[in-house]
Design an enzyme around this catalytic site. Structure first.
Site, PDB file in Angstrom:
ATOM      1  CE1 TYR A 272       9.028   4.937   2.683  1.00 38.44           C
ATOM      2  CE2 TYR A 272       7.363   6.744   2.630  1.00 38.44           C
ATOM      3  CZ  TYR A 272       7.806   5.688   3.391  1.00 38.44           C
ATOM      4  OH  TYR A 272       7.529   4.988   4.471  1.00 38.44           O
TER       5      TYR A 272
ATOM      6  CB  ALA B 283       1.465   0.050   6.180  1.00 32.63           C
TER       7      ALA B 283
ATOM      8  CG  ASN C  32       8.376  -2.152   0.252  1.00 32.95           C
ATOM      9  OD1 ASN C  32       7.883  -2.100   1.539  1.00 32.95           O
ATOM     10  ND2 ASN C  32       9.088  -1.069   0.213  1.00 32.95           N
TER      11      ASN C  32
ATOM     12  NE  ARG D  77       3.563   6.577   1.569  1.00 31.88           N
ATOM     13  CZ  ARG D  77       4.062   5.450   2.007  1.00 31.88           C
ATOM     14  NH1 ARG D  77       4.707   4.618   1.251  1.00 31.88           N
ATOM     15  NH2 ARG D  77       3.809   5.077   3.363  1.00 31.88           N
TER      16      ARG D  77
ATOM     17  CD  GLU E  28      10.863  -7.829   6.035  1.00 36.33           C
ATOM     18  OE1 GLU E  28      11.051  -8.798   6.362  1.00 36.33           O
ATOM     19  OE2 GLU E  28      10.131  -6.756   6.786  1.00 36.33           O
TER      20      GLU E  28
ATOM     21  N   PRO F 183       0.745  -1.149   0.255  1.00 31.33           N
ATOM     22  CG  PRO F 183      -0.312  -1.210   1.987  1.00 31.33           C
ATOM     23  CD  PRO F 183       0.534  -2.276   1.070  1.00 31.33           C
ATOM     24  CG  ASN F 184      -0.187   4.331   1.322  1.00 28.70           C
ATOM     25  OD1 ASN F 184      -1.122   4.835   0.571  1.00 28.70           O
ATOM     26  ND2 ASN F 184      -0.403   3.752   2.506  1.00 28.70           N
TER      27      ASN F 184
ATOM     28  NE  ARG G 179      10.072   6.025   8.510  1.00 32.18           N
ATOM     29  CZ  ARG G 179       8.923   5.674   7.461  1.00 32.18           C
ATOM     30  NH1 ARG G 179       9.051   4.731   6.708  1.00 32.18           N
ATOM     31  NH2 ARG G 179       8.038   6.630   7.533  1.00 32.18           N
TER      32      ARG G 179
ATOM     33  CG  HIS H 112      11.220  -2.394   4.594  1.00 30.06           C
ATOM     34  ND1 HIS H 112       9.556  -2.576   4.452  1.00 30.06           N
ATOM     35  CD2 HIS H 112      11.501  -3.621   5.183  1.00 30.06           C
ATOM     36  CE1 HIS H 112       9.083  -3.306   4.924  1.00 30.06           C
ATOM     37  NE2 HIS H 112      10.248  -4.329   5.519  1.00 30.06           N
TER      38      HIS H 112
HETATM   39  C1  DQA Z   1       8.187   0.949   3.958  1.00 35.49           C
HETATM   40  C2  DQA Z   1       8.424   1.340   5.252  1.00 35.49           C
HETATM   41  C3  DQA Z   1       7.089   1.059   5.918  1.00 35.49           C
HETATM   42  O1  DQA Z   1       7.078   1.262   7.333  1.00 35.49           O
HETATM   43  C4  DQA Z   1       5.822   2.062   5.366  1.00 35.49           C
HETATM   44  O2  DQA Z   1       4.715   1.679   6.049  1.00 35.49           O
HETATM   45  C5  DQA Z   1       6.031   1.954   4.042  1.00 35.49           C
HETATM   46  C6  DQA Z   1       7.108   1.939   3.119  1.00 35.49           C
HETATM   47  C7  DQA Z   1       9.387   1.359   3.127  1.00 35.49           C
HETATM   48  O3  DQA Z   1       9.734   0.704   2.101  1.00 35.49           O
HETATM   49  O4  DQA Z   1      10.364   2.095   3.787  1.00 35.49           O
HETATM   50  O5  DQA Z   1       4.928   2.133   3.242  1.00 35.49           O
HETATM   51  O6  DQA Z   1       7.853  -0.354   3.557  1.00 35.49           O
END
Ligand code: DQA
Length: 139
Positions: free
Chosen positions: A22, A73, A70, A17, A94, A9-10, A103, A96
């Site tokens: 990011y 959230a 990835n 964003r 995995e 998501p997102n 964070r 990020h």
């Molecule tokens: C994320 C880190 C997550 O905590 C966050 O909710 C994201 C992006 C990252 O790639 O840094 O949406 O996965």
């Protein structure tokens, strides 16, 4: 060789964003640079804001040589995605973009980390390239 990248998501909003966290590049243009770098690899890409769609896609990716995941959230909340990862035999990395450990506290827990083959965190978008390298190298 086929590698599947799954974004949660997102991450469709990358580039606009929270650019301080990011960065300002959108994923489509980054994906183009990955495809140009790994010309021998068939890179399959899927993004969804919906947990069940991500679970379906993981189940359907079991024939990939590896999945770069990835879950955004959902990383911090989803037993369902963790179970989907456990249900397939293919390698899952995995990733990020941000260093989740620098964070908020709630980002320090990942339901996925105990069930994946490896974790790459905090290298910006380059985290994805590093994950691809590790799948291509094998082992
Ligand atoms: C994320 C880190 C997550 O905590 C966050 O909710 C994201 C992006 C990252 O790639 O840094 O949406 O996965």
């Amino acid at each position: 060789m086929k590698i599947t990248i799954i974004n949660g998501p997102n991450l469709n909003l990358l580039g606009t964003r929270e650019t301080d966290i990011y960065g300002s590049q959108n994923f489509e243009s980054y994906l183009d640079s990955l495809k140009a770098l790994f010309t021998d690899v068939d890179i399959d890409y899927f993004q969804s804001n919906i947990e069940g769609e991500i679970i379906n896609f993981i189940q359907n990716s079991k024939n990939s040589n590896g999945i770069v995941l990835n879950a955004a959230a959902y990383t911090h909340t989803s037993v369902g995605i963790a179970d989907a990862v456990k249900s397939i035999n293919c390698k899952v990395i995995e990733v990020h973009i941000s260093n989740t450990f620098s964070r908020e506290e709630f980002r320090h827990n990942s339901y996925l980390s105990p069930v994946v083959d490896g974790i790459i965190i905090g290298f910006g978008l380059d985290s994805y390239r590093l994950a691809l390298e590790s799948i291509i190298k094998g082992g």
